[in-house]
Design a protein around this motif. Structure first.
Motif, PDB file in Angstrom:
ATOM      1  N   TRP A  85       0.847  -1.189   0.000  1.00  0.00           N
ATOM      2  CA  TRP A  85       0.000   0.000   0.000  1.00  0.00           C
ATOM      3  C   TRP A  85       0.887   1.244   0.000  1.00  0.00           C
ATOM      4  CZ3 TRP A  85      -3.158  -1.902   4.808  1.00  0.00           C
ATOM      5  CH2 TRP A  85      -4.004  -2.951   4.425  1.00  0.00           C
ATOM      6  N   SER A  86       0.522   2.202  -0.817  1.00  0.00           N
ATOM      7  CA  SER A  86       1.230   3.481  -0.847  1.00  0.00           C
ATOM      8  C   SER A  86       0.185   4.571  -0.720  1.00  0.00           C
ATOM      9  CB  SER A  86       2.023   3.628  -2.158  1.00  0.00           C
ATOM     10  OG  SER A  86       2.801   4.801  -2.134  1.00  0.00           O
ATOM     11  N   LEU A  87      -0.078   4.988   0.514  1.00  0.00           N
ATOM     12  CA  LEU A  87      -1.210   5.858   0.820  1.00  0.00           C
ATOM     13  C   LEU A  87      -0.731   7.208   1.339  1.00  0.00           C
ATOM     14  CD1 LEU A  87      -3.371   3.173   2.665  1.00  0.00           C
ATOM     15  CD2 LEU A  87      -3.375   3.751   0.237  1.00  0.00           C
ATOM     16  N   LEU A  88      -1.437   8.262   0.912  1.00  0.00           N
ATOM     17  CA  LEU A  88      -1.035   9.600   1.324  1.00  0.00           C
ATOM     18  C   LEU A  88      -2.272  10.487   1.357  1.00  0.00           C
ATOM     19  CD1 LEU A  88       2.261  11.179   0.081  1.00  0.00           C
ATOM     20  CD2 LEU A  88       0.360  12.546   0.939  1.00  0.00           C
ATOM     21  N   PRO A  89      -2.622  11.052   2.529  1.00  0.00           N
ATOM     22  CA  PRO A  89      -1.869  10.991   3.783  1.00  0.00           C
ATOM     23  C   PRO A  89      -1.908   9.604   4.412  1.00  0.00           C
ATOM     24  CG  PRO A  89      -3.989  12.050   4.129  1.00  0.00           C
ATOM     25  CD  PRO A  89      -3.851  11.870   2.644  1.00  0.00           C
ATOM     26  N   GLN A  90      -0.882   9.340   5.221  1.00  0.00           N
ATOM     27  CA  GLN A  90      -0.769   8.052   5.893  1.00  0.00           C
ATOM     28  C   GLN A  90      -1.962   7.876   6.833  1.00  0.00           C
ATOM     29  OE1 GLN A  90       1.089   5.640   5.346  1.00  0.00           O
ATOM     30  NE2 GLN A  90       1.450   4.399   7.143  1.00  0.00           N
ATOM     31  N   PRO A  91      -2.704   6.756   6.729  1.00  0.00           N
ATOM     32  CA  PRO A  91      -3.851   6.548   7.616  1.00  0.00           C
ATOM     33  C   PRO A  91      -3.439   6.426   9.083  1.00  0.00           C
ATOM     34  CG  PRO A  91      -3.985   5.129   5.682  1.00  0.00           C
ATOM     35  CD  PRO A  91      -2.606   5.724   5.689  1.00  0.00           C
ATOM     36  N   ALA A  92      -4.433   6.569   9.940  1.00  0.00           N
ATOM     37  CA  ALA A  92      -4.168   6.503  11.379  1.00  0.00           C
ATOM     38  C   ALA A  92      -3.637   5.138  11.794  1.00  0.00           C
ATOM     39  CB  ALA A  92      -5.453   6.830  12.153  1.00  0.00           C
ATOM     40  N   LYS A  93      -4.177   4.061  11.194  1.00  0.00           N
ATOM     41  CA  LYS A  93      -3.724   2.715  11.550  1.00  0.00           C
ATOM     42  C   LYS A  93      -3.837   1.821  10.324  1.00  0.00           C
ATOM     43  CE  LYS A  93      -4.535  -1.147  14.758  1.00  0.00           C
ATOM     44  NZ  LYS A  93      -5.405  -1.673  15.833  1.00  0.00           N
ATOM     45  N   VAL A  94      -2.739   1.190   9.961  1.00  0.00           N
ATOM     46  CA  VAL A  94      -2.749   0.235   8.852  1.00  0.00           C
ATOM     47  C   VAL A  94      -2.312  -1.120   9.386  1.00  0.00           C
ATOM     48  CG1 VAL A  94      -2.395   1.914   7.016  1.00  0.00           C
ATOM     49  CG2 VAL A  94      -0.415   0.950   8.170  1.00  0.00           C
ATOM     50  N   GLY A 145     -13.205  -9.062  -1.346  1.00  0.00           N
ATOM     51  CA  GLY A 145     -13.008  -7.801  -2.050  1.00  0.00           C
ATOM     52  C   GLY A 145     -12.626  -6.693  -1.088  1.00  0.00           C
ATOM     53  N   ILE A 146     -13.043  -5.479  -1.404  1.00  0.00           N
ATOM     54  CA  ILE A 146     -12.729  -4.293  -0.601  1.00  0.00           C
ATOM     55  C   ILE A 146     -14.024  -3.786   0.007  1.00  0.00           C
ATOM     56  CG2 ILE A 146     -11.818  -1.940  -0.623  1.00  0.00           C
ATOM     57  CD1 ILE A 146     -10.147  -2.703  -3.077  1.00  0.00           C
ATOM     58  N   MET A 147     -14.063  -3.714   1.340  1.00  0.00           N
ATOM     59  CA  MET A 147     -15.228  -3.210   2.064  1.00  0.00           C
ATOM     60  C   MET A 147     -14.868  -1.886   2.742  1.00  0.00           C
ATOM     61  SD  MET A 147     -18.298  -3.271   3.374  1.00  0.00           S
ATOM     62  CE  MET A 147     -19.022  -4.897   3.215  1.00  0.00           C
ATOM     63  N   VAL A 148     -15.669  -0.836   2.478  1.00  0.00           N
ATOM     64  CA  VAL A 148     -15.492   0.466   3.118  1.00  0.00           C
ATOM     65  C   VAL A 148     -16.672   0.685   4.039  1.00  0.00           C
ATOM     66  CG1 VAL A 148     -15.199   2.937   2.791  1.00  0.00           C
ATOM     67  CG2 VAL A 148     -14.331   1.344   1.061  1.00  0.00           C
ATOM     68  N   THR A 149     -16.402   0.858   5.322  1.00  0.00           N
ATOM     69  CA  THR A 149     -17.449   1.076   6.312  1.00  0.00           C
ATOM     70  C   THR A 149     -17.237   2.445   6.951  1.00  0.00           C
ATOM     71  OG1 THR A 149     -17.442  -1.295   6.801  1.00  0.00           O
ATOM     72  CG2 THR A 149     -18.613   0.135   8.347  1.00  0.00           C
ATOM     73  N   ALA A 150     -18.348   3.207   7.121  1.00  0.00           N
ATOM     74  CA  ALA A 150     -18.252   4.536   7.730  1.00  0.00           C
ATOM     75  C   ALA A 150     -19.529   4.844   8.477  1.00  0.00           C
ATOM     76  CB  ALA A 150     -17.995   5.603   6.648  1.00  0.00           C
ATOM     77  N   ARG A 151     -19.448   5.808   9.382  1.00  0.00           N
ATOM     78  CA  ARG A 151     -20.644   6.263  10.092  1.00  0.00           C
ATOM     79  C   ARG A 151     -21.465   7.221   9.259  1.00  0.00           C
ATOM     80  NH1 ARG A 151     -18.148   8.471  15.593  1.00  0.00           N
ATOM     81  NH2 ARG A 151     -19.827   9.982  15.249  1.00  0.00           N
ATOM     82  N   THR A 152     -20.785   7.964   8.374  1.00  0.00           N
ATOM     83  CA  THR A 152     -21.444   9.006   7.598  1.00  0.00           C
ATOM     84  C   THR A 152     -20.952   8.957   6.155  1.00  0.00           C
ATOM     85  OG1 THR A 152     -19.712  10.665   7.951  1.00  0.00           O
ATOM     86  CG2 THR A 152     -21.433  10.511   9.650  1.00  0.00           C
ATOM     87  N   ALA A 153     -21.664   9.674   5.291  1.00  0.00           N
ATOM     88  CA  ALA A 153     -21.226   9.778   3.901  1.00  0.00           C
ATOM     89  C   ALA A 153     -19.873  10.468   3.814  1.00  0.00           C
ATOM     90  CB  ALA A 153     -22.268  10.540   3.084  1.00  0.00           C
ATOM     91  N   ARG A 154     -19.603  11.412   4.694  1.00  0.00           N
ATOM     92  CA  ARG A 154     -18.288  12.074   4.696  1.00  0.00           C
ATOM     93  C   ARG A 154     -17.176  11.048   4.895  1.00  0.00           C
ATOM     94  NH1 ARG A 154     -16.448  17.275   5.605  1.00  0.00           N
ATOM     95  NH2 ARG A 154     -18.601  17.946   5.991  1.00  0.00           N
ATOM     96  N   GLY A 155     -17.343  10.173   5.860  1.00  0.00           N
ATOM     97  CA  GLY A 155     -16.345   9.131   6.070  1.00  0.00           C
ATOM     98  C   GLY A 155     -16.226   8.211   4.868  1.00  0.00           C
ATOM     99  N   ALA A 156     -17.359   7.906   4.233  1.00  0.00           N
ATOM    100  CA  ALA A 156     -17.316   7.077   3.036  1.00  0.00           C
ATOM    101  C   ALA A 156     -16.539   7.775   1.923  1.00  0.00           C
ATOM    102  CB  ALA A 156     -18.734   6.759   2.575  1.00  0.00           C
ATOM    103  N   GLN A 169      -6.398   5.281  -4.123  1.00  0.00           N
ATOM    104  CA  GLN A 169      -4.962   5.124  -3.951  1.00  0.00           C
ATOM    105  C   GLN A 169      -4.563   3.650  -3.894  1.00  0.00           C
ATOM    106  OE1 GLN A 169      -3.445   7.514  -0.722  1.00  0.00           O
ATOM    107  NE2 GLN A 169      -3.975   9.429  -1.739  1.00  0.00           N
ATOM    108  N   LEU A 170      -5.393   2.802  -3.291  1.00  0.00           N
ATOM    109  CA  LEU A 170      -5.110   1.361  -3.304  1.00  0.00           C
ATOM    110  C   LEU A 170      -5.083   0.815  -4.738  1.00  0.00           C
ATOM    111  CD1 LEU A 170      -7.337   0.145  -0.326  1.00  0.00           C
ATOM    112  CD2 LEU A 170      -4.833   0.197  -0.382  1.00  0.00           C
ATOM    113  N   LEU A 171      -5.872   1.417  -5.605  1.00  0.00           N
ATOM    114  CA  LEU A 171      -5.924   0.979  -6.997  1.00  0.00           C
ATOM    115  C   LEU A 171      -4.849   1.625  -7.861  1.00  0.00           C
ATOM    116  CD1 LEU A 171      -9.797   0.960  -7.611  1.00  0.00           C
ATOM    117  CD2 LEU A 171      -8.309  -0.897  -6.853  1.00  0.00           C
TER     118      LEU A 171
END
Length: 778
Positions: A33-42, A123-134, A143-145
């Motif tokens: 993974w090459s992510l920017l900004p670096q996530p809080a926890k990987v 596959g890839i699952m994205v979970t969030a509390r709000t649409a903003r988080g999504a 970036q993963l792609l």
């Protein structure tokens, strides 16, 4: 549990069949993974990967379905545009999905802007509390792609693992100056797109200036009829096509609302800035009663700090309230900036009426009067449920600001003393230190660096910005609500220049604002930059490669050869070179040690990432009889020993626009240890630049001239040492663009390596001389 994504299922089945047939099945290497900004926890898994290929399905389920489907549609379009993979968004048949978005307000995600990504056999699952988080999860999926070394159109292997992420700060901002130079609506939308992909969420939009009023106010229509235009002085004439055609531009309220809507779809809050009482010359030029003198100035054509302030009386305050009322109708943000910076109070001090008002209010000085004025304006905003935002200048002066005002702290000197003062006075603070986060500043000392003011703010300086002031307690640190970069547009006449100034430093800003402090790692950041730079190229971002560009240090070697050392600012990537004039490739010879090369060599060097992708475009160094006898102006020191500004010259009929290193107001350069042995002639290439440097005029160095247009003088050892050559400027003063000057050199017998001082005589306020290059001839 949902079924595995089809591509994953097929790949597993093939490998299983090959294994039963006794065929060795080496698993293809999966990019990290090459992510920017670096996530809080990987939390990457030890092994395994899912494949996302053309035709893969994106599913949407859970709450806020309409907003999340729009997010998924944006992701699919972005992947198609940049990667060439065509993904399909569905709201049913989610079991077939390769990528799934689910918004669940009870999911336990840490923040409204947070998200969790799980990559596994499903596959890839994205979970969030709000649409903003999504939305923020979707930018990480993109970036993963697009990992390091990704190829357009090819399926992507995404390593298994989990990402838990949320922002460090609520305010992650860019300040955009549209007052000095105007950006189109389309270009601002591009910038908002690119900001959002790095999880920045505030665009502080600087709309009123001395040099132009840029927002339509229906109650005061002359603001955009008169205040939005200035005379086309200097390079502005090239933008308008003629010195007789003024430089104009403003945004209608409909255009501003369109930008606000577009930004909201990308979770960017547009905060307008109506800068008062300073930076108001365009307003006073429109309505002279807003000023102190009663006179009508022109809309300013200079840069710097203008003395034309708004008059601090009831009539002006009514004008300000009227403007704010319309801005609040256009911009729904909780925040609205009222500026407050760089208020030169010479007109206030000279006005008996303003002095009388100050005494009537029981105030000790004009800074306190500005504080009173700001309090009245802030009160109007607060009464309408808005939060005022302003700069830290009044705190620097020892005055106070309304307690509710958010302070943008740009004076980063003295260990952020002003930011600490603001915190301890109860203000929330946004950190925007000019020393490292003013992105209009130069990025390097390379000879081809673009125009900008000093001192340089390199990529690493931006990345290493101290966001929490030293000495702040844990409770005080909570008042730091964010971080912000500034792009002041005096020397940013085009959107290409804006991009060059912002990228890749915007990536450093993103990591300051989003990633936890414990994740701060310059080397790790550099390792992730190749993938980010590849994304810039795919997005069409005209980024600067200054941090990675090759720099040449040339010295004499025995036998008439040259010794050349190569380096780059970031000390990152592999430098590769050629000596036949061809562009280096990823297969060219890598630089290891200093090179010794013969004369008449064209050395070219470029920087490459480990995957072979370019990090910096090729640079060229000619090695011939003139190499050590000549110097670009950018390679010379200023006589004041202060860092030089880089100023643009006129565009030539062919080739690129020149950029000069100039100490504004002091046309004087030093060449230490110049090789002068046997020199008999000198050539200089110079250009005269229009003076438009405002308050720097008082410090201009005027030198005695013997001719009407002045001359360049070259002195030995010091600026008062023996005169080697005098080059009259009569022809150059009338020319547009560069002029070549030639002169005989009166070299003392036996002169070898000596120090030189070179200066232009006359008054620089009549036109600032710039030195492109000087070369001695034997």
């Amino acid at each position: 549990m949902s079924r595995p994504a089809p591509a994953t299922l097929v790949r597993r089945t093939v490998f299983a069949w090959l294994a039963t047939m006794g065929v060795a099945t080496a698993t293809p290497a999966v990019p990290a993974w090459s992510l920017l900004p670096q996530p809080a926890k990987v939390s990457p898994a030890p092994s395994g990967a899912t494949e996302i290929a053309d035709g893969a399905v994106i599913a949407v389920r859970g709450a806020e379905a309409a907003q999340v489907q729009a997010i998924a549609d944006q992701l699919a379009q972005r992947v198609a545009d940049t990667h060439g993979l065509h993904l399909r968004v569905v709201t049913t048949d989610a079991a077939r999905a390769a990528i799934t978005f689910e918004v669940d307000p009870k999911s336990g995600i840490a923040d409204d802007a947070g998200y969790r990504i799980t990559v596994d056999g499903n596959g890839i699952m994205v979970t969030a509390r709000t649409a903003r988080g999504a939305y923020y999860g979707s930018t990480t999926v993109w970036q993963l792609l697009t990992p390091a070394g990704w190829k357009r159109g090819a399926p992507v292997q995404v390593a298994y693992g989990t990402i838990d992420d949320q922002p460090r700060f609520a305010w992650r901002a860019l300040s955009l100056d549209s007052g000095r130079h105007f950006q189109s609506v389309a270009d601002i939308k591009k910038l908002i797109d690119w900001m959002s992909l790095n999880k920045l969420n505030v665009l502080l939009w600087h709309l009123t200036e001395d040099q132009g009023w840029r927002i339509e106010i229906t109650k005061y229509p002359e603001l955009t009829k008169t205040g939005a235009c200035r005379k086309a002085v200097g390079l502005d004439a090239e933008l308008t096509g003629s010195p007789d055609t003024p430089y104009c531009g403003f945004y209608t309220q409909a255009e501003a609302r369109d930008i606000v809507r577009y930004a909201a779809e990308r979770y960017v809050d547009v905060v307008p800035e109506f800068d008062i009482p300073g930076h108001s010359q365009a307003a006073v030029a429109t309505y002279p009663w807003l000023g102190v003198t009663g006179k009508r100035p022109e809309v300013w054509t200079d840069w710097g700090v203008s003395p034309w302030l708004l008059k601090p009386d009831a009539k002006t305050l009514q004008f300000v309230d009227d403007v704010l009322d319309e801005l609040m109708q256009i911009f729904p943000s909780r925040y609205l900036s009222i500026g407050g910076d760089e208020a030169d109070k010479q007109q206030w001090n000279a006005s008996p009426e303003v002095r009388a008002q100050m005494h009537t209010l029981g105030l000790a000085n004009m800074d306190q009067l500005q504080g009173w004025f700001t309090t009245q304006v802030a009160g109007h905003l607060i009464s309408h449920g808005r939060i005022p935002v302003g700069w830290d200048d009044e705190l620097v002066a020892g005055a106070t600001l309304p307690k509710q005002e958010v302070v943008m702290s740009w004076h980063g000197n003295d260990n952020e003393r002003v930011a600490l003062d603001a915190i301890r006075q109860g203000h929330d603070v946004v950190m925007t230190p000019q020393e490292s986060l003013y992105f209009d500043h130069l990025q390097s000392d390379l000879p081809d660096e673009w125009a900008g003011p000093p001192p340089a703010a390199s990529l690493q300086q931006a990345y290493d910005t101290e966001v929490i002031p030293a000495g702040a307690s844990a409770s005080e640190a909570k008042h730091i609500i964010g971080v912000q970069a500034g792009l002041w547009a005096e020397q940013m006449p085009s959107f290409a220049h804006d991009q060059h100034a912002l990228f890749p430093r915007l990536a450093a800003l993103a990591e300051l604002g989003w990633s936890p402090a414990a994740a701060h790692d310059w080397k790790g950041f550099l390792q992730r930059m190749p993938a980010e730079i590849a994304r810039y190229r795919a997005l069409g971002v005209d980024y600067a490669d200054s941090a990675f560009a090759p720099a040449f240090q040339v010295s004499a070697a025995p036998g008439g050869a040259f010794r050349v050392e190569l380096s780059n600012q970031a000390k990152s990537g592999t430098l590769r070179y050629s000596t036949d004039g061809s562009d280096p490739t990823a297969q060219s010879t890598p630089y290891v040690n200093a090179l010794v090369l013969p004369g008449k060599t064209t050395l070219r060097a470029a920087t490459f990432a480990p995957d072979g992708s370019p990090l910096a475009a090729p640079r060229t160094q000619m090695l011939d009889d003139h190499t050590l006898l000549g110097r670009d102006g950018s390679a010379l020191a200023t006589c004041s020993r202060q860092p030089a500004s880089r100023l643009e010259g006129s565009r030539p009929a062919q080739g690129t626009r020149p950029v000069y290193a100039v100490d504004i107001g002091n046309a004087c350069w030093l060449w230490p240890k110049a090789p002068l042995k046997s020199a008999t002639q000198v050539t200089m290439t110079v250009e005269r630049i229009a003076w438009r440097f405002g308050d720097e005029a008082k410090d201009a160095v005027v030198r005695h001239t013997s001719g009407a247009a002045g001359e360049f003088e070259i002195h030995l050892d010091s600026c008062t040492g023996p005169l080697l050559a005098r080059l009259p400027l009569d022809s150059a003063a009338q020319a547009k663009g560069q002029t070549r000057l030639d002169a005989h050199v009166a070299m003392p017998v036996g002169t070898g390596t000596r120090n030189l001082c070179v200066f232009a005589t006359g008054d620089p306020r009549d036109g600032q001389w710039a030195l492109a290059r000087m070369t001695f001839l034997k």
